[in-house]
Scaffold this motif. Structure first.
Motif, mmCIF file in Angstrom:
data_model
loop_
_atom_site.group_PDB
_atom_site.id
_atom_site.type_symbol
_atom_site.label_atom_id
_atom_site.label_comp_id
_atom_site.label_asym_id
_atom_site.label_seq_id
_atom_site.Cartn_x
_atom_site.Cartn_y
_atom_site.Cartn_z
ATOM 1 N N TYR A 66 0.832 -1.367 0.609
ATOM 2 C CA TYR A 66 0.057 0.045 -0.140
ATOM 3 C C TYR A 66 1.210 1.323 -0.107
ATOM 4 O O TYR A 66 1.475 1.575 0.663
ATOM 5 N N ASN A 115 -2.652 -5.455 -1.507
ATOM 6 C CA ASN A 115 -2.798 -4.037 -3.099
ATOM 7 C C ASN A 115 -1.338 -4.008 -3.155
ATOM 8 O O ASN A 115 -0.779 -3.528 -2.581
ATOM 9 N N VAL A 145 -8.345 -3.105 5.350
ATOM 10 C CA VAL A 145 -9.381 -1.596 5.225
ATOM 11 C C VAL A 145 -10.097 -2.090 3.931
ATOM 12 O O VAL A 145 -10.935 -2.348 3.778
ATOM 13 N N GLN A 146 -9.553 -3.525 2.999
ATOM 14 C CA GLN A 146 -9.503 -4.160 1.600
ATOM 15 C C GLN A 146 -11.009 -4.927 2.232
ATOM 16 O O GLN A 146 -10.668 -5.910 2.460
ATOM 17 N N SER A 172 -14.392 3.990 5.617
ATOM 18 C CA SER A 172 -14.297 4.379 4.239
ATOM 19 C C SER A 172 -14.563 4.109 2.732
ATOM 20 O O SER A 172 -15.290 4.558 1.643
ATOM 21 N N LYS A 173 -13.652 2.396 2.678
ATOM 22 C CA LYS A 173 -13.953 2.052 1.666
ATOM 23 C C LYS A 173 -15.546 1.212 1.288
ATOM 24 O O LYS A 173 -16.164 0.931 0.888
ATOM 25 N N GLY A 177 -16.267 7.341 0.872
ATOM 26 C CA GLY A 177 -14.847 8.273 0.905
ATOM 27 C C GLY A 177 -14.364 9.198 1.754
ATOM 28 O O GLY A 177 -13.790 9.371 2.513
ATOM 29 N N SER A 255 -13.679 -7.953 -4.138
ATOM 30 C CA SER A 255 -12.874 -7.338 -4.309
ATOM 31 C C SER A 255 -13.203 -5.716 -5.247
ATOM 32 O O SER A 255 -13.281 -5.964 -6.492
ATOM 33 N N PHE A 256 -12.594 -4.882 -4.711
ATOM 34 C CA PHE A 256 -12.474 -3.465 -5.641
ATOM 35 C C PHE A 256 -11.586 -3.529 -7.136
ATOM 36 O O PHE A 256 -12.270 -2.287 -7.917
ATOM 37 N N CYS A 302 -9.167 -0.659 -11.156
ATOM 38 C CA CYS A 302 -10.342 -0.440 -9.603
ATOM 39 C C CYS A 302 -11.547 -0.117 -10.487
ATOM 40 O O CYS A 302 -12.655 0.649 -11.389
ATOM 41 N N SER A 304 -14.321 -0.385 -8.909
ATOM 42 C CA SER A 304 -15.176 0.100 -8.085
ATOM 43 C C SER A 304 -15.668 1.907 -8.459
ATOM 44 O O SER A 304 -16.687 2.052 -8.216
#
Length: 334
Positions: A66, A115, A145-146, A172-173, A177, A255-256, A302, A304
């Motif tokens: 990350y 990530n 967070v993911q 946030s995820k 956000g 997953s996003f 990404c 999402s």
């Protein structure tokens, strides 16, 4: 009004209780007294590094990690070390070899999905990592967070080694956000140290923001949104694999993001630029690289970010068109 008054650094007890209950419902069982409220996941990482490491001490992470950890480590003068990654996640045997030369103060790991590469740490490696942490007395910073639903997850590291694992989570995820609210789960003996750092940085997390998030939780809207989001991302992942399945792809079902290894002859910088000219924005491996070794020729997509599946479909079609185009000729001057 309590929501606009000063609070202590630990936050309101009812907020912590509600967040702990919601996390447990989502498959992350925690106790309220283990939690420190934070201003999102990045703030949780920063607090953990600031509270437990001194400048010059070492943090180990995967070779691709990350970017927020890379930035936070550099800002605090920490030594960031890398170990290889494969389809089972962080190479714990390589970590063991590293520990024989230099024992780190902390290991940062995204156990459920790295990530950017989406690798999930196998159960055998989780057990080996915990054993290694106890043998060499280092901290584990587990980034959750993911988010993935519980059926896609393994046993979390903080459940296997609660006495030395800090766990980062953020709303946030999952929700929005702009809702910069997260939690840092930590052993009781270090919570006061983390609280002192948070107090010195910003005194507290804004109670009004906490009230907003808690209203989402109590209304049921947050849980409903997470359920919808999981199903939507599964549909988008299936769509991406249908359109890009001829190339090497890595992701989790919900997953996003999607990790795409470029075909032979393609270079990520050229592909990123070509896609940007056509209105599709993706990320190369460069921002995720630890150290000076060359990044792999791959892209992080990404899924999402697209407004809807129709927009996503068109973007993926453009990615496919660009990858099918012959790579530009590269001339070498002698």
């Amino acid at each position: 009004m309590r929501s606009v008054e000063y609070q202590n650094e630990f936050g309101v007890g009812s907020h912590r209780q509600l967040l702990a209950s919601w996390m447990s419902e989502l498959g992350m069982p925690v106790e309220p007294e283990e939690l420190m409220l934070t201003q999102g996941g990045q703030n949780g990482i920063t607090l953990a590094l600031s509270a437990l490491l001194a400048p010059g001490e070492a943090v180990v992470t995967g070779a691709l990690t990350y970017p927020g950890l890379i930035a936070a480590s550099a800002e605090r003068g920490l030594k960031l070390l890398r170990v290889p990654l494969d389809e089972e996640g962080m190479d714990v045997e390589a970590l063991a070899r590293l520990c024989r030369q230099q024992v780190p103060r902390m290991v940062y790991v995204m156990a459920e999905q790295n990530n950017p590469g989406a690798a999930q740490l196998s159960h055998a490696r989780r057990e080996a990592l915990v054993a290694l942490a106890r043998q060499h007395d280092f901290w584990i910073l587990e980034d959750g967070v993911q988010y993935l639903p519980r059926e896609e997850c393994g046993t979390r590291l903080y459940q296997m080694a609660p006495e030395r694992t800090l766990y980062v989570f953020s709303t946030s995820k999952l929700l929005a956000g702009g809702l910069r609210l997260g939690v840092l789960r930590a052993p009781a003996e270090v919570l006061s140290r983390i609280g002192a750092v948070l107090r010195s940085h910003s005194w507290m997390v804004a109670p009004l923001l906490m009230e907003t998030v808690c209203a989402w939780l109590t209304s049921g809207n947050a849980t409903q949104l997470v359920g919808w989001q999981v199903e939507e991302m599964r549909a988008r992942q299936r769509l991406a694999r249908t359109l890009l399945g001829e190339w090497t792809l890595s992701s989790r079902p919900s997953s996003f993001d999607l990790w795409l290894v470029l075909p032979e002859g393609q270079r990520s910088q050229a592909v990123v630029e070509s896609l940007a000219r056509r209105g599709v924005h993706v990320t190369s491996a460069e921002p995720f690289c630890v150290g000076n070794e060359p990044p792999p020729q791959a892209l992080r997509l990404c899924l999402s970010a697209a407004e809807n599946r129709e927009v996503l479909t068109r973007a993926l079609e453009i990615v496919r068109e660009v990858l099918h185009a012959p790579p530009p000729l590269r001339c070498t001057t002698l």
